[in-house]
Design an enzyme around this catalytic site. Structure first.
Site, PDB file in Angstrom:
ATOM      1  CE1 TYR A  26      36.522   3.075   1.408  1.00  0.00           C
ATOM      2  CE2 TYR A  26      37.694   3.274   3.483  1.00  0.00           C
ATOM      3  CZ  TYR A  26      37.716   3.120   2.116  1.00  0.00           C
ATOM      4  OH  TYR A  26      38.916   2.994   1.454  1.00  0.00           O
TER       5      TYR A  26
ATOM      6  CE  LYS B 221      41.085   4.006   9.659  1.00  0.00           C
ATOM      7  NZ  LYS B 221      39.802   3.770   9.053  1.00  0.00           N
TER       8      LYS B 221
ATOM      9  CG  ASP C 178      34.991  -2.424   9.022  1.00  0.00           C
ATOM     10  OD1 ASP C 178      35.980  -2.419   9.791  1.00  0.00           O
ATOM     11  OD2 ASP C 178      35.002  -1.908   7.892  1.00  0.00           O
TER      12      ASP C 178
HETATM   13  C1  LIG Z   1      39.713   2.982   7.677  1.00  0.00           C
HETATM   14  C2  LIG Z   1      38.681   1.939   7.553  1.00  0.00           C
HETATM   15  C3  LIG Z   1      38.854   0.815   6.734  1.00  0.00           C
HETATM   16  C4  LIG Z   1      40.022   0.676   5.799  1.00  0.00           C
HETATM   17  O1  LIG Z   1      41.224   0.546   6.466  1.00  0.00           O
HETATM   18  P1  LIG Z   1      42.588   0.848   5.647  1.00  0.00           P
HETATM   19  O2  LIG Z   1      43.656   0.564   6.632  1.00  0.00           O
HETATM   20  O3  LIG Z   1      42.486   2.275   5.210  1.00  0.00           O
HETATM   21  O4  LIG Z   1      42.600  -0.086   4.491  1.00  0.00           O
HETATM   22  C5  LIG Z   1      37.894  -0.168   6.764  1.00  0.00           C
HETATM   23  N1  LIG Z   1      36.807  -0.048   7.535  1.00  0.00           N
HETATM   24  C6  LIG Z   1      36.593   1.008   8.331  1.00  0.00           C
HETATM   25  C7  LIG Z   1      35.375   1.069   9.172  1.00  0.00           C
HETATM   26  C8  LIG Z   1      37.512   2.048   8.346  1.00  0.00           C
HETATM   27  O5  LIG Z   1      37.271   3.139   9.097  1.00  0.00           O
END
Ligand SMILES: *Cc1c(COP(=O)(O)O)cnc(C)c1O
Length: 431
Positions: free
Chosen positions: A142, A265, A237
């Site tokens: 994701y 995060k 990511d």
């Molecule tokens: C949480 C997450 C996102 C999205 O971040 P948001 O701040 O919710 O838009 C993208 N990539 C990874 C791997 C994530 O865990």
């Protein structure tokens, strides 16, 4: 009716589904969400005053625990100066320097407001830099809700059982090619089919959004090699894994340097932040240094920068990551002992302070094997844990997060609750 139930009912009248992000709705575990009043350390309290030991940590950011006094103080100081100016501030440079100092593959970094924005921008940059259009993403990973990345996505999308989303045009989805995780042959095949057309491969180097799955030996190395050979970019990511698995993220742990890294995060310390960074040569394609446009009214917001700076400084203290490892390893061992003793078909999958329990006796290596898990068993498990005062991510396909605020007593209580919850699962499975 409990106060959370009543609050949810009211929220549903004015907010789609009652929540501002789908996973919070508890739909995957056949429950109504708790409304949270406050948090401190490893504990959260719902609006009825019930206390929970928390392993969600706002889905990753709260690695120090809730309301760390130094983060709060730093926020208070910035608050008195002002919350936003839309002009450069020195705190932006300070956080950029901290990020660059932590992550070897990053020479320059651009701050945005969410992980979604970071990955969307990273894709635009990869396309602009390489002059190619297609993206490879891995099934079950994701990367936020950007159009190009909402294709066979994990997290909320998996949980809700929809592939992609209405509103994402096929023309856009077609530019994204989906391959299974931990499978280099599939990647090679795609490169053979679409020669000269792939801008980048994007992945979670350790997955969290289909549950925690580690990369098999040689997998990340293979991706590094294939992307380099084909003049396309490797995007890690690390929105979840950055400053979580090691100070320098998964790329420090596995010693692989991607071309672009996305963060979020933890670097916001609980405030809304995302970032993307990489080698100077690539990052100088971003406006105003270069032609790839990307902007944000609140980007580099001073309050968010202050929380991020303080959080990263606290994570620089010696022994922080070994402490996280010890705490998480204790839970893993306790859970595994319980699983063995009760003979439940389940396993704990863990890297550092991220872990999942998969309710399957097969080895989980990708989305397909993750999806073989018994989600009814998970629902039973989740409800039992919640009733015992342990607040877990409300889906089989998510990561639990251990924070520095979890103390021995929290871990012991969690292991005991885990035993009782697994016993209930076992009993139900035996009918
Ligand atoms: C949480 C997450 C996102 C999205 O971040 P948001 O701040 O919710 O838009 C993208 N990539 C990874 C791997 C994530 O865990």
């Amino acid at each position: 009716m409990s106060r959370s139930k009543e609050a949810f009912k009211q929220a549903k009248e004015v907010i789609p589904g009652g929540v501002n992000s789908p996973a919070r709705a508890f739909a995957a575990v056949d429950s109504d969400p708790l409304f949270i009043e406050k948090g401190t350390g490893a504990l959260i309290y719902d609006i009825e005053g019930n206390e929970y030991i928390d392993y969600v940590g706002s889905w990753g950011p709260m690695i120090l625990g809730y309301n760390h006094p130094q983060v709060i103080e730093s926020l208070q100081q910035q608050l008195m100066k002002g919350t936003s100016f839309g002009a450069p501030t020195e705190v932006e440079t300070e956080l950029a320097k901290l990020v660059i100092g932590a992550v070897d593959s990053i020479d320059q970094v651009r701050m945005v407001n969410s992980g979604t924005e970071a990955t969307m921008s990273a894709l635009r940059l990869a396309r602009g830099y390489t002059g190619k259009d297609k993206i490879i993403k891995l099934k079950g990973c994701y990367h936020g809700h950007g159009d190009s990345l909402l294709v066979e996505a994990g997290s909320g999308v998996t949980t809700l059982g929809i592939s992609g989303s209405p509103g994402v045009p096929d023309e856009i989805a077609e530019e994204t090619i989906v391959a299974p995780y931990n499978n280099l042959e599939a990647i090679e095949e795609i490169y053979n089919t679409y020669q000269g057309q792939i801008a980048a491969v994007i992945l979670e180097p350790v997955t969290g959004n289909m549950g925690v799955i580690r990369p098999q030996v040689g997998y990340l190395e293979g991706l590094r090699e294939i992307t380099a050979t084909n003049n396309s970019l490797l995007i890690f990511d690390e929105v979840m894994t950055g400053f979580r698995l090691a100070y320098g993220g998964a790329q420090e742990l596995y010693e692989i340097e991607p071309d672009i890294t996305t963060l979020g995060k933890i670097i916001g310390g609980g405030l809304p932040v995302g970032a993307y960074g990489g080698k100077k040569e690539i990052m100088e394609y971003v406006a105003p240094a270069g032609p790839v446009y990307q902007a944000g009214t609140l980007s580099g917001n001073p309050l968010a920068m202050a929380a991020g700076i303080e959080t990263l400084k606290l994570l620089q203290q010696p022994g922080v990551y070994s402490m996280l490892e010890e705490k998480a390893a204790k839970l893993e061992k306790g859970f595994k002992d319980n699983i063995k003793q009760l003979e439940v078909a389940a396993d704990v999958s863990r890297v550092g302070s991220m872990f999942s329990i998969f309710f399957t006796d097969k080895q989980v290596i990708d989305y397909k094997t993750a999806k073989e898990s018994d989600t009814d068993a998970f629902t039973t498990y989740f409800k039992q844990m919640l009733a015992a005062g342990i607040y877990l991510p409300p889906s089989q396909f998510e990561s639990n997060f251990v924070s520095l605020a979890h103390v021995e007593a929290d871990l012991d209580a969690t292991i005991e609750a885990n035993y009782n919850a697994l016993a209930k699962v076992k009993k139900k499975q035996e009918g």
